[in-house]
Design a protein around this motif. Structure first.
Motif, PDB file in Angstrom:
ATOM      1  N   PRO A 251      11.981  23.688 -68.868  1.00 60.55           N
ATOM      2  CA  PRO A 251      13.154  24.403 -69.611  1.00 60.55           C
ATOM      3  C   PRO A 251      14.050  24.373 -68.690  1.00 60.55           C
ATOM      4  O   PRO A 251      14.504  24.401 -67.219  1.00 60.55           O
ATOM      5  N   ILE A 252      15.266  24.213 -69.078  1.00 61.47           N
ATOM      6  CA  ILE A 252      16.781  24.320 -68.430  1.00 61.47           C
ATOM      7  C   ILE A 252      17.352  25.789 -68.585  1.00 61.47           C
ATOM      8  O   ILE A 252      17.465  26.280 -69.292  1.00 61.47           O
ATOM      9  N   PRO A 253      17.627  26.178 -67.312  1.00 60.24           N
ATOM     10  CA  PRO A 253      18.102  27.551 -67.235  1.00 60.24           C
ATOM     11  C   PRO A 253      19.662  27.431 -67.600  1.00 60.24           C
ATOM     12  O   PRO A 253      20.133  26.514 -67.645  1.00 60.24           O
ATOM     13  N   HIS A 254      19.952  28.807 -68.165  1.00 62.81           N
ATOM     14  CA  HIS A 254      21.364  28.630 -68.914  1.00 62.81           C
ATOM     15  C   HIS A 254      22.425  28.690 -67.952  1.00 62.81           C
ATOM     16  O   HIS A 254      23.488  28.280 -68.205  1.00 62.81           O
ATOM     17  N   ASP A 255      22.071  28.844 -66.474  1.00 58.29           N
ATOM     18  CA  ASP A 255      23.127  28.672 -65.569  1.00 58.29           C
ATOM     19  C   ASP A 255      22.840  27.717 -64.690  1.00 58.29           C
ATOM     20  O   ASP A 255      23.085  27.618 -63.460  1.00 58.29           O
ATOM     21  N   CYS A 256      22.154  26.431 -65.119  1.00 53.64           N
ATOM     22  CA  CYS A 256      21.838  25.458 -64.496  1.00 53.64           C
ATOM     23  C   CYS A 256      23.035  24.710 -63.505  1.00 53.64           C
ATOM     24  O   CYS A 256      23.889  24.705 -64.293  1.00 53.64           O
ATOM     25  N   THR A 257      22.654  24.567 -62.257  1.00 54.65           N
ATOM     26  CA  THR A 257      23.877  24.022 -61.585  1.00 54.65           C
ATOM     27  C   THR A 257      23.892  22.523 -61.320  1.00 54.65           C
ATOM     28  O   THR A 257      24.876  22.073 -60.708  1.00 54.65           O
ATOM     29  N   ASP A 258      22.878  21.949 -61.847  1.00 54.20           N
ATOM     30  CA  ASP A 258      22.782  20.388 -61.919  1.00 54.20           C
ATOM     31  C   ASP A 258      23.508  20.106 -63.305  1.00 54.20           C
ATOM     32  O   ASP A 258      22.901  20.179 -64.563  1.00 54.20           O
ATOM     33  N   GLY A 259      24.666  19.495 -63.594  1.00 58.99           N
ATOM     34  CA  GLY A 259      25.428  19.196 -64.678  1.00 58.99           C
ATOM     35  C   GLY A 259      25.075  17.870 -65.567  1.00 58.99           C
ATOM     36  O   GLY A 259      25.961  17.192 -65.860  1.00 58.99           O
ATOM     37  N   PHE A 260      23.838  17.950 -65.621  1.00 57.97           N
ATOM     38  CA  PHE A 260      23.321  16.708 -66.477  1.00 57.97           C
ATOM     39  C   PHE A 260      23.606  16.921 -67.950  1.00 57.97           C
ATOM     40  O   PHE A 260      23.994  17.946 -68.206  1.00 57.97           O
TER      41      PHE A 260
ATOM     42  N   ALA B 103      22.442  18.167 -70.995  1.00 58.88           N
ATOM     43  CA  ALA B 103      22.319  19.243 -71.625  1.00 58.88           C
ATOM     44  C   ALA B 103      22.161  20.550 -70.765  1.00 58.88           C
ATOM     45  O   ALA B 103      21.948  21.600 -71.270  1.00 58.88           O
ATOM     46  N   ALA B 104      22.543  20.561 -69.660  1.00 60.41           N
ATOM     47  CA  ALA B 104      22.826  21.586 -68.742  1.00 60.41           C
ATOM     48  C   ALA B 104      23.644  22.940 -69.148  1.00 60.41           C
ATOM     49  O   ALA B 104      23.215  23.813 -69.070  1.00 60.41           O
ATOM     50  N   PHE B 105      24.853  22.282 -70.166  1.00 53.84           N
ATOM     51  CA  PHE B 105      25.440  23.516 -70.386  1.00 53.84           C
ATOM     52  C   PHE B 105      25.205  23.897 -71.868  1.00 53.84           C
ATOM     53  O   PHE B 105      26.200  24.237 -72.627  1.00 53.84           O
ATOM     54  N   TRP B 106      23.950  23.996 -72.181  1.00 51.84           N
ATOM     55  CA  TRP B 106      23.536  24.206 -73.746  1.00 51.84           C
ATOM     56  C   TRP B 106      24.186  25.882 -74.153  1.00 51.84           C
ATOM     57  O   TRP B 106      24.280  25.873 -75.532  1.00 51.84           O
ATOM     58  N   ARG B 107      24.319  26.669 -72.887  1.00 56.00           N
ATOM     59  CA  ARG B 107      24.765  28.164 -73.281  1.00 56.00           C
ATOM     60  C   ARG B 107      26.308  28.234 -72.818  1.00 56.00           C
ATOM     61  O   ARG B 107      26.813  29.181 -72.780  1.00 56.00           O
ATOM     62  N   ARG B 108      26.919  27.140 -72.456  1.00 59.48           N
ATOM     63  CA  ARG B 108      28.329  27.105 -71.743  1.00 59.48           C
ATOM     64  C   ARG B 108      28.958  25.929 -72.428  1.00 59.48           C
ATOM     65  O   ARG B 108      29.530  24.968 -71.852  1.00 59.48           O
ATOM     66  N   PRO B 109      29.222  26.067 -73.923  1.00 57.05           N
ATOM     67  CA  PRO B 109      29.765  24.839 -74.486  1.00 57.05           C
ATOM     68  C   PRO B 109      31.207  24.558 -74.092  1.00 57.05           C
ATOM     69  O   PRO B 109      31.551  23.063 -74.225  1.00 57.05           O
ATOM     70  N   GLU B 110      32.037  25.351 -73.629  1.00 59.57           N
ATOM     71  CA  GLU B 110      33.204  25.278 -73.165  1.00 59.57           C
ATOM     72  C   GLU B 110      33.337  23.889 -72.043  1.00 59.57           C
ATOM     73  O   GLU B 110      34.231  23.258 -71.647  1.00 59.57           O
ATOM     74  N   ALA B 111      32.298  23.918 -70.981  1.00 59.72           N
ATOM     75  CA  ALA B 111      32.092  22.961 -70.213  1.00 59.72           C
ATOM     76  C   ALA B 111      32.173  21.509 -70.749  1.00 59.72           C
ATOM     77  O   ALA B 111      33.115  20.691 -69.919  1.00 59.72           O
ATOM     78  N   TYR B 112      31.857  21.096 -71.763  1.00 57.72           N
ATOM     79  CA  TYR B 112      31.725  19.720 -72.248  1.00 57.72           C
ATOM     80  C   TYR B 112      33.091  19.451 -72.668  1.00 57.72           C
ATOM     81  O   TYR B 112      33.383  18.204 -72.635  1.00 57.72           O
ATOM     82  N   LEU B 113      34.169  20.193 -72.457  1.00 62.10           N
ATOM     83  CA  LEU B 113      35.729  20.144 -72.725  1.00 62.10           C
ATOM     84  C   LEU B 113      36.310  19.709 -71.457  1.00 62.10           C
ATOM     85  O   LEU B 113      37.527  19.085 -71.619  1.00 62.10           O
ATOM     86  N   ASP B 114      35.721  19.843 -70.293  1.00 60.68           N
ATOM     87  CA  ASP B 114      36.101  19.443 -69.012  1.00 60.68           C
ATOM     88  C   ASP B 114      35.852  17.886 -68.874  1.00 60.68           C
ATOM     89  O   ASP B 114      34.842  17.654 -68.420  1.00 60.68           O
TER      90      ASP B 114
END
Length: 251
Positions: free
Chosen positions: A164-173, A175-186
């Motif tokens: 399972p991938i934690p919501h604050d995963c530090t490894d940006g692979f 689907a790592a930002f599944w709960r931080r969708p704004e990250a994909y705009l960066d």
């Protein structure tokens, strides 16, 4: 490939300690390890004696004090048979040009165990980013992903562990930002995700524009309210652990 897209890889791809713990647990009591497709050295435990990586750009990003790095491909590793207790391959098998040869090399160089971290595409392609916004990337990953059953077959057997991938995963692979969708705009985040970097900005731009609009309007949060309280999520990432029954010599 990473000679062209990996220059800023270590800016967003920092090992997550919870994923590291699962990988290191899977390695068991292996006293020596070869990391194949090692990249910048993510998840290498102290017992790593050699890192095998084809990209000079990635090797240059390995931290000081890392294990010796050998510039070579997974399909042809210039080391002797049974060179280490274990071999591991972390988020790399989908990049190999010859899967059969690469798995054969892992089995050849490891005495006791092979550990592979990858994903199950049947689950992964349902990830909201691909399903709702970037179907082109889903189609691309369909062509690059490796079936779990195929890996098990090539390994000769393996147990499969869910990661399972934690919501604050530090490894940006991927689907790592599944709960931080704004990250994909960066764009810096996207540069560290091979499926987005390889698909290309022109292809992903329309879908990302829709994501941006849905975030601004609150639609994404309404649609995915169930995710907002989740601490970790199964998005398809898997560990495969194959034990090699080593009799002391090769027949």
């Amino acid at each position: 490939m990473y000679d062209s897209i990996g220059a800023t890889y270590n800016h967003t791809r920092r090992p997550d300690h919870r994923i590291a713990a699962k990988i290191h647990e899977a390695l068991g009591d292996a006293g020596t390890l070869i990391n194949v497709g090692a990249g910048a050295g993510s998840y290498e435990p102290p017992q790593t004696v050699l890192a095998v990586e084809p990209s000079a750009v990635m090797i240059a990003q390995r931290p000081a004090g890392s294990a010796q790095a050998l510039q070579a491909s997974a399909e042809a590793i210039p080391v002797a048979d049974d060179s280490a207790d274990a071999a591991m391959a972390i988020l790399t098998v989908h990049h190999w040009t010859n899967l059969e040869a690469g798995i054969g090399e892992l089995l050849r160089i490891a005495r006791r165990r092979v550990v592979i971290f990858t994903w199950d595409q049947a689950i992964f392609r349902r990830f909201w980013l691909l399903d709702e916004y970037l179907p082109e990337v889903a189609a691309f990953t369909d062509t690059r992903s490796v079936l779990i059953d195929r890996l098990i077959e090539l390994l000769g057997d393996a147990r499969v562990e869910t990661v399972p991938i934690p919501h604050d995963c530090t490894d940006g692979f991927g689907a790592a930002f599944w709960r931080r969708p704004e990250a994909y705009l960066d764009p810096n985040v996207r540069a560290g995700i091979s499926m987005l970097a390889q698909t290309g900005e022109e292809v992903v731009r329309p879908g990302l524009a829709r994501l941006s609009s849905d975030l601004s309007s609150g639609l994404w949060h309404e649609r995915h309210a169930d995710l907002l309280d989740c601490e970790a999520l199964d998005i398809g990432y898997r560990l495969l652990v194959a034990d090699i029954y080593y009799p002391g010599c090769r027949s």
